[in-house]
Design a protein around this motif. Structure first.
Motif, PDB file in Angstrom:
ATOM      1  N   PRO A  17     -11.283  -4.743  -5.329  1.00 10.03           N
ATOM      2  CA  PRO A  17     -10.401  -4.458  -6.380  1.00 10.03           C
ATOM      3  C   PRO A  17      -9.466  -5.772  -6.446  1.00 10.03           C
ATOM      4  O   PRO A  17      -9.753  -6.645  -5.771  1.00 10.03           O
ATOM      5  CB  PRO A  17      -9.427  -3.443  -5.179  1.00 10.03           C
ATOM      6  N   THR A  72       0.871  -1.359   0.025  1.00 16.01           N
ATOM      7  CA  THR A  72      -0.045  -0.076  -0.006  1.00 16.01           C
ATOM      8  C   THR A  72       0.803   1.269  -0.011  1.00 16.01           C
ATOM      9  O   THR A  72       1.869   1.170   0.742  1.00 16.01           O
ATOM     10  CB  THR A  72      -0.956  -0.088   1.159  1.00 16.01           C
ATOM     11  N   PHE A 107      -0.413   5.030  -5.232  1.00 16.23           N
ATOM     12  CA  PHE A 107      -1.614   4.338  -5.853  1.00 16.23           C
ATOM     13  C   PHE A 107      -2.998   5.212  -5.439  1.00 16.23           C
ATOM     14  O   PHE A 107      -3.976   4.612  -5.763  1.00 16.23           O
ATOM     15  CB  PHE A 107      -1.865   2.898  -5.452  1.00 16.23           C
ATOM     16  N   ASP A 108      -2.747   6.085  -4.929  1.00 17.33           N
ATOM     17  CA  ASP A 108      -4.014   7.201  -4.406  1.00 17.33           C
ATOM     18  C   ASP A 108      -4.981   7.555  -5.760  1.00 17.33           C
ATOM     19  O   ASP A 108      -4.016   7.806  -6.590  1.00 17.33           O
ATOM     20  CB  ASP A 108      -3.747   8.278  -3.515  1.00 17.33           C
ATOM     21  N   TRP A 148      -8.347   0.619  -8.895  1.00 17.68           N
ATOM     22  CA  TRP A 148      -8.604  -0.692  -9.219  1.00 17.68           C
ATOM     23  C   TRP A 148      -7.637  -1.634  -8.457  1.00 17.68           C
ATOM     24  O   TRP A 148      -7.722  -2.792  -8.174  1.00 17.68           O
ATOM     25  CB  TRP A 148      -8.440  -1.124 -10.813  1.00 17.68           C
ATOM     26  N   THR A 149      -6.257  -1.030  -8.114  1.00 19.30           N
ATOM     27  CA  THR A 149      -5.501  -1.991  -7.530  1.00 19.30           C
ATOM     28  C   THR A 149      -5.770  -2.372  -6.267  1.00 19.30           C
ATOM     29  O   THR A 149      -5.527  -3.531  -5.587  1.00 19.30           O
ATOM     30  CB  THR A 149      -4.124  -1.354  -7.631  1.00 19.30           C
ATOM     31  N   LEU A 178      -6.703   6.923 -10.922  1.00 21.51           N
ATOM     32  CA  LEU A 178      -6.042   6.184 -11.892  1.00 21.51           C
ATOM     33  C   LEU A 178      -5.766   4.629 -11.566  1.00 21.51           C
ATOM     34  O   LEU A 178      -5.801   3.775 -12.466  1.00 21.51           O
ATOM     35  CB  LEU A 178      -4.762   6.913 -12.194  1.00 21.51           C
ATOM     36  N   TRP A 179      -5.433   4.444 -10.315  1.00 17.63           N
ATOM     37  CA  TRP A 179      -4.970   3.245  -9.569  1.00 17.63           C
ATOM     38  C   TRP A 179      -6.088   2.617  -8.513  1.00 17.63           C
ATOM     39  O   TRP A 179      -5.763   1.465  -8.067  1.00 17.63           O
ATOM     40  CB  TRP A 179      -3.628   3.371  -8.819  1.00 17.63           C
ATOM     41  N   THR A 235      -8.851   5.498  -2.516  1.00 14.35           N
ATOM     42  CA  THR A 235      -9.789   5.772  -3.721  1.00 14.35           C
ATOM     43  C   THR A 235     -10.182   7.128  -3.800  1.00 14.35           C
ATOM     44  O   THR A 235     -10.309   7.611  -4.685  1.00 14.35           O
ATOM     45  CB  THR A 235     -10.848   4.898  -3.730  1.00 14.35           C
ATOM     46  N   GLY A 254      -4.326   1.804  -2.617  1.00 12.38           N
ATOM     47  CA  GLY A 254      -4.141   3.428  -2.297  1.00 12.38           C
ATOM     48  C   GLY A 254      -5.562   3.666  -1.826  1.00 12.38           C
ATOM     49  O   GLY A 254      -6.507   2.922  -1.844  1.00 12.38           O
TER      50      GLY A 254
END
Length: 314
Positions: free
Chosen positions: A171, A145, A149-150, A156-157, A153-154, A162, A160
């Motif tokens: 996710p 984490t 990834f915030d 879905w991972t 854009l990310w 959302t 991060g």
């Protein structure tokens, strides 16, 4: 050559569908104020929802192994993936109009599609690689984490923040690990001859046949059941105006907003319920509903909320 369909898999998927219908009906009843169940925030309800999502993802992994362990059937795989992706897009579109910013950006169908793509190569790889990959994805949120990834854009991972609320969010991390776990179990079952032994089970009774039929048509039921349930509960809400829907809606939305700052769902729910009760006792609630933009009334509401939030035990 395609392996014969296993009744036990259809039965398991049918049970997952029934559980899903029960959960969504409960959610609808809570949303419209017919019940006070904390479906959106309660730990038990979240665990129930997670187990349902996990069941579908786990069974997707089992199905990948059963369908592709001898050779990857590319045409069948792409056809199935296209169907799931189209259904996922439809869910996102419909929920966008129904729930605005809380629409489904990456729900269970999106997750199944992504997990299928990731897990497919493992259907042909050595068995030891599959549990290792499952463990990798299951533990990703514990060590990968990052603020990198915030944002949208990310999202879905799952690694991060959302920055949005969603009525369904499943996710890639950790949920792809559940699909890989299903794939791993199925590989083991094949080597031990478990699937061969289970293939004799037909579940020919009325309930067994019904569950198997439900399992075979799980995607269609998934797409149709919630609009039907939501419509039925909405219709019932129109003819039962005596329910305090405004109060229930306030507690629900207040609790969700409260949890953005305070981590405890139970404390937030208690504070929001306390706020409504005190506003009713003070004779403010009815006036606030008639004139929700009145700044004086809203100030009273905020002050009451602050008092309830600060009280010990709330």
């Amino acid at each position: 050559m395609r392996a014969p369909r296993l009744a036990v898999i259809d039965l398991a998927r049918g049970l997952a569908v029934i559980a899903m219908v029960i959960y969504h009906l409960s959610w609808d009843l809570s949303w419209f104020g017919f019940v006070q169940w904390p479906v959106a925030q309660g730990f038990g309800w979240r665990l129930f929802a997670g187990s349902i999502a996990g069941s579908f993802l786990f069974l997707a992994g089992v199905s990948l192994d059963l369908a592709h362990h001898e050779a990857i059937r590319w045409r069948a795989f792409w056809r199935r993936l296209a169907t799931i992706a189209a259904a996922a897009a439809a869910v996102s579109l419909v929920t966008y109009f129904a729930f605005a910013d809380s629409f489904v950006r990456f729900g269970i169908l999106h997750s199944i599609a992504a997990a299928s793509l990731i897990a497919l190569p493992f259907a042909r790889l050595p068995s030891w690689t599959v549990p290792a990959a499952a463990l990798f994805f299951l533990t990703l949120p514990l060590w990968a984490t990052s603020s990198v990834f915030d944002g949208p854009l990310w999202f879905w991972t799952g690694l991060g923040k959302t920055g949005f609320a969603s009525v369904d969010y499943v996710p890639v991390a950790p949920w792809t690990g559940v699909t890989l776990a299903g794939l791993s179990l199925s590989k083991g079952f094949r080597k031990l001859g478990v699937w061969q032994k289970l293939s004799v089970l037909g579940f020919e009774g009325a309930s067994g046949k019904g569950l198997r039929l439900t399992g075979r048509h799980s995607l269609t039921i998934y797409l149709l059941h919630q609009p039907v349930l939501y419509g039925l509960v909405w219709s019932a809400a129109q003819v039962t105006p005596e329910l305090d829907r405004a109060g229930n809606a306030f507690v629900r939305n207040c609790t969700i907003a409260c949890q953005d700052t305070y981590a405890s769902p139970s404390a937030c729910n208690s504070a929001c319920t306390c706020t409504v009760d005190r506003l009713k006792t003070d004779g403010v609630w009815e006036d606030l509903n008639k004139d929700p933009l009145n700044q004086s009334l809203r100030q009273q509401m905020n002050e009451t909320y602050a008092i309830c939030l600060a009280e010990p035990g709330d």
